[in-house]
Motif scaffolding. Sequence first.
Motif, PDB file in Angstrom:
ATOM      1  N   VAL A 143      -1.756   2.830   4.623  1.00  0.00           N
ATOM      2  CA  VAL A 143      -2.027   4.130   3.984  1.00  0.00           C
ATOM      3  C   VAL A 143      -2.982   3.876   2.821  1.00  0.00           C
ATOM      4  O   VAL A 143      -3.142   2.729   2.377  1.00  0.00           O
ATOM      5  CB  VAL A 143      -0.738   4.819   3.462  1.00  0.00           C
ATOM      6  CG1 VAL A 143       0.207   5.188   4.606  1.00  0.00           C
ATOM      7  CG2 VAL A 143      -0.019   3.930   2.447  1.00  0.00           C
ATOM      8  N   TYR A 144      -3.604   4.977   2.320  1.00  0.00           N
ATOM      9  CA  TYR A 144      -4.647   4.857   1.290  1.00  0.00           C
ATOM     10  C   TYR A 144      -4.104   5.314  -0.069  1.00  0.00           C
ATOM     11  O   TYR A 144      -3.963   6.513  -0.304  1.00  0.00           O
ATOM     12  CB  TYR A 144      -5.841   5.723   1.695  1.00  0.00           C
ATOM     13  CG  TYR A 144      -7.049   5.612   0.780  1.00  0.00           C
ATOM     14  CD1 TYR A 144      -7.808   4.453   0.754  1.00  0.00           C
ATOM     15  CD2 TYR A 144      -7.424   6.665  -0.046  1.00  0.00           C
ATOM     16  CE1 TYR A 144      -8.922   4.344  -0.070  1.00  0.00           C
ATOM     17  CE2 TYR A 144      -8.546   6.562  -0.870  1.00  0.00           C
ATOM     18  CZ  TYR A 144      -9.282   5.398  -0.874  1.00  0.00           C
ATOM     19  OH  TYR A 144     -10.382   5.295  -1.687  1.00  0.00           O
ATOM     20  N   PRO A 145      -3.793   4.380  -0.962  1.00  0.00           N
ATOM     21  CA  PRO A 145      -3.294   4.791  -2.286  1.00  0.00           C
ATOM     22  C   PRO A 145      -4.455   5.269  -3.165  1.00  0.00           C
ATOM     23  O   PRO A 145      -5.595   4.846  -2.959  1.00  0.00           O
ATOM     24  CB  PRO A 145      -2.676   3.512  -2.862  1.00  0.00           C
ATOM     25  CG  PRO A 145      -3.182   2.386  -2.042  1.00  0.00           C
ATOM     26  CD  PRO A 145      -3.888   2.925  -0.839  1.00  0.00           C
ATOM     27  N   PRO A 146      -4.189   6.124  -4.149  1.00  0.00           N
ATOM     28  CA  PRO A 146      -5.268   6.651  -4.991  1.00  0.00           C
ATOM     29  C   PRO A 146      -5.859   5.616  -5.949  1.00  0.00           C
ATOM     30  O   PRO A 146      -6.890   5.882  -6.566  1.00  0.00           O
ATOM     31  CB  PRO A 146      -4.606   7.793  -5.761  1.00  0.00           C
ATOM     32  CG  PRO A 146      -3.156   7.530  -5.686  1.00  0.00           C
ATOM     33  CD  PRO A 146      -2.895   6.760  -4.435  1.00  0.00           C
ATOM     34  N   SER A 147      -5.234   4.477  -6.075  1.00  0.00           N
ATOM     35  CA  SER A 147      -5.748   3.410  -6.943  1.00  0.00           C
ATOM     36  C   SER A 147      -5.049   2.113  -6.548  1.00  0.00           C
ATOM     37  O   SER A 147      -3.968   2.130  -5.970  1.00  0.00           O
ATOM     38  CB  SER A 147      -5.426   3.731  -8.413  1.00  0.00           C
ATOM     39  OG  SER A 147      -5.681   2.612  -9.240  1.00  0.00           O
ATOM     40  N   PHE A 148      -5.698   0.983  -6.868  1.00  0.00           N
ATOM     41  CA  PHE A 148      -5.039  -0.320  -6.671  1.00  0.00           C
ATOM     42  C   PHE A 148      -4.420  -0.828  -7.980  1.00  0.00           C
ATOM     43  O   PHE A 148      -3.863  -1.919  -8.018  1.00  0.00           O
ATOM     44  CB  PHE A 148      -6.044  -1.354  -6.145  1.00  0.00           C
ATOM     45  CG  PHE A 148      -6.428  -1.192  -4.686  1.00  0.00           C
ATOM     46  CD1 PHE A 148      -5.659  -0.457  -3.802  1.00  0.00           C
ATOM     47  CD2 PHE A 148      -7.575  -1.822  -4.190  1.00  0.00           C
ATOM     48  CE1 PHE A 148      -6.015  -0.334  -2.466  1.00  0.00           C
ATOM     49  CE2 PHE A 148      -7.944  -1.717  -2.849  1.00  0.00           C
ATOM     50  CZ  PHE A 148      -7.162  -0.971  -1.985  1.00  0.00           C
ATOM     51  N   PHE A 174       0.838  -1.207   0.000  1.00  0.00           N
ATOM     52  CA  PHE A 174       0.000   0.000   0.000  1.00  0.00           C
ATOM     53  C   PHE A 174       0.874   1.259   0.000  1.00  0.00           C
ATOM     54  O   PHE A 174       0.627   2.212  -0.743  1.00  0.00           O
ATOM     55  CB  PHE A 174      -0.936   0.022   1.219  1.00  0.00           C
ATOM     56  CG  PHE A 174      -2.006  -1.028   1.156  1.00  0.00           C
ATOM     57  CD1 PHE A 174      -3.247  -0.743   0.607  1.00  0.00           C
ATOM     58  CD2 PHE A 174      -1.777  -2.311   1.623  1.00  0.00           C
ATOM     59  CE1 PHE A 174      -4.236  -1.710   0.535  1.00  0.00           C
ATOM     60  CE2 PHE A 174      -2.764  -3.292   1.560  1.00  0.00           C
ATOM     61  CZ  PHE A 174      -3.988  -2.993   1.007  1.00  0.00           C
ATOM     62  N   LEU A 175       1.900   1.230   0.828  1.00  0.00           N
ATOM     63  CA  LEU A 175       2.824   2.364   0.908  1.00  0.00           C
ATOM     64  C   LEU A 175       3.575   2.527  -0.412  1.00  0.00           C
ATOM     65  O   LEU A 175       3.690   3.645  -0.946  1.00  0.00           O
ATOM     66  CB  LEU A 175       3.799   2.108   2.067  1.00  0.00           C
ATOM     67  CG  LEU A 175       4.883   3.141   2.282  1.00  0.00           C
ATOM     68  CD1 LEU A 175       4.289   4.529   2.499  1.00  0.00           C
ATOM     69  CD2 LEU A 175       5.757   2.730   3.465  1.00  0.00           C
TER      70      LEU A 175
END
Lengths: 235, 235
Positions: free
Chosen positions: B141-146, B93-94
């Motif tokens: 953490v929250y990524p803008p896309s997977f 995620f990071l």
Amino acid sequence: MKKLIIASTSTLYNGSYLEYLMPELQQFFNGIKKILFIPYARPGGISHDDYTAKVQNAFSNIGIEVTGLHSFEDKHKAIAEAQAIFTGGGNTFLLVQQLYRFDLIGSIKKAVEQGTLYLGTSAGSNITGLTMETTNDMPIVYPPSFKTLGFVPFNINPHYLDPDPGSQHMGETRETRINEFHQFNSQPVIGLREGSWLEVTGDTIILKGMLNARVFKAGKNPEEIVPLTDLSDLK
Amino acid sequence: MKKLIIASTSTLYNGSYLEYLMPELQQFFNGIKKILFIPYARPGGISHDDYTAKVQNAFSNIGIEVTGLHSFEDKHKAIAEAQAIFTGGGNTFLLVQQLYRFDLIGSIKKAVEQGTLYLGTSAGSNITGLTMETTNDMPIVYPPSFKTLGFVPFNINPHYLDPDPGSQHMGETRETRINEFHQFNSQPVIGLREGSWLEVTGDTIILKGMLNARVFKAGKNPEEIVPLTDLSDLK
């Protein structure tokens, strides 16, 4: 006044669904005739109907009727009118994605803060923390946010697992993962082992069950806490 | 022509960092003097500098100089001019959040498709698939896309773990999690056990190492495949 049971797991090894919790649930749901069940986490991909039937089967023992939130056209009304809400386990990413899709976060928050009883197991417990960022689940869908209900001022790690000293696997231990979380986030995390739950009554939070839990705070060594520890000041 | 090594793990139990892969890497990086290292996954929260030094230490044995992408002002230029790129493990995620933050997905794609060698381990392998949605990592953490690099037309599950028949833990097995992924996604997933890697040469994908791997396709039973299986048609 808020009243919640936040359980690590629905099921213990060799036990049946919700069996170990039933004595506690019988007290917790005393006087309640109906539970609104949120089936969106769909463990193993089970359908909403089948999941609701499984929950109904468990609660039949204590004479409680279960209806699935998926079956209501007006989900906000169903939540506002519920006496009690139970969110079951499964995949937390899917659960949170669905809660945002139907815009239910605010409705659930409001109901529970006004006294609607809330039971969570596993993913349903994860979402009672500030964020879902300490879930163990696989990110099979992309939710619009990781923010969750915040009924407790910290994060939950359900199914907490101690490192296995005999393991030759090189993937990160749970403790390493939570330490990585604390590189970027300041809220405490409580690791709830299977068989533990938190009992929330207003602002009072108590560890229940027979097992110790593990509390992680950013920049500090983790602490083991014993059953009946008062966690009301943890934040 | 694309050339990649996509490894399940950097390190085997009782081995040192990259040790088991070094004979393969010596061939793969034949003629290469410098590797650009992407340290953003930061296992255990290690700093970018310390992580890069650890990688330099391993590659000193085969006379290769390592520089960390974090140390370049113009990261796009560093990627475009690199002879070889290595993305290390840690938190996916990071890693993905940082790649989007610096807008590097396109640059890495372009370089590797034009022949810049690519080595990934763990999180660095995860991102070579279509999406990061079969990572084992915690969403810290929250990524803008997977969405990830898509160098192979399927998803990777590194550190693949078979169910432990002696376990009393009730959390989902890896296989259950991947089945849940297939409720919502159609691409195949390859579970790479620690010690396996994929060798990609243009459109040819071969399973390397001594172990079988496990291939999951939506709606089908999983299959075990043996070393040297040609996976070029898997999609």
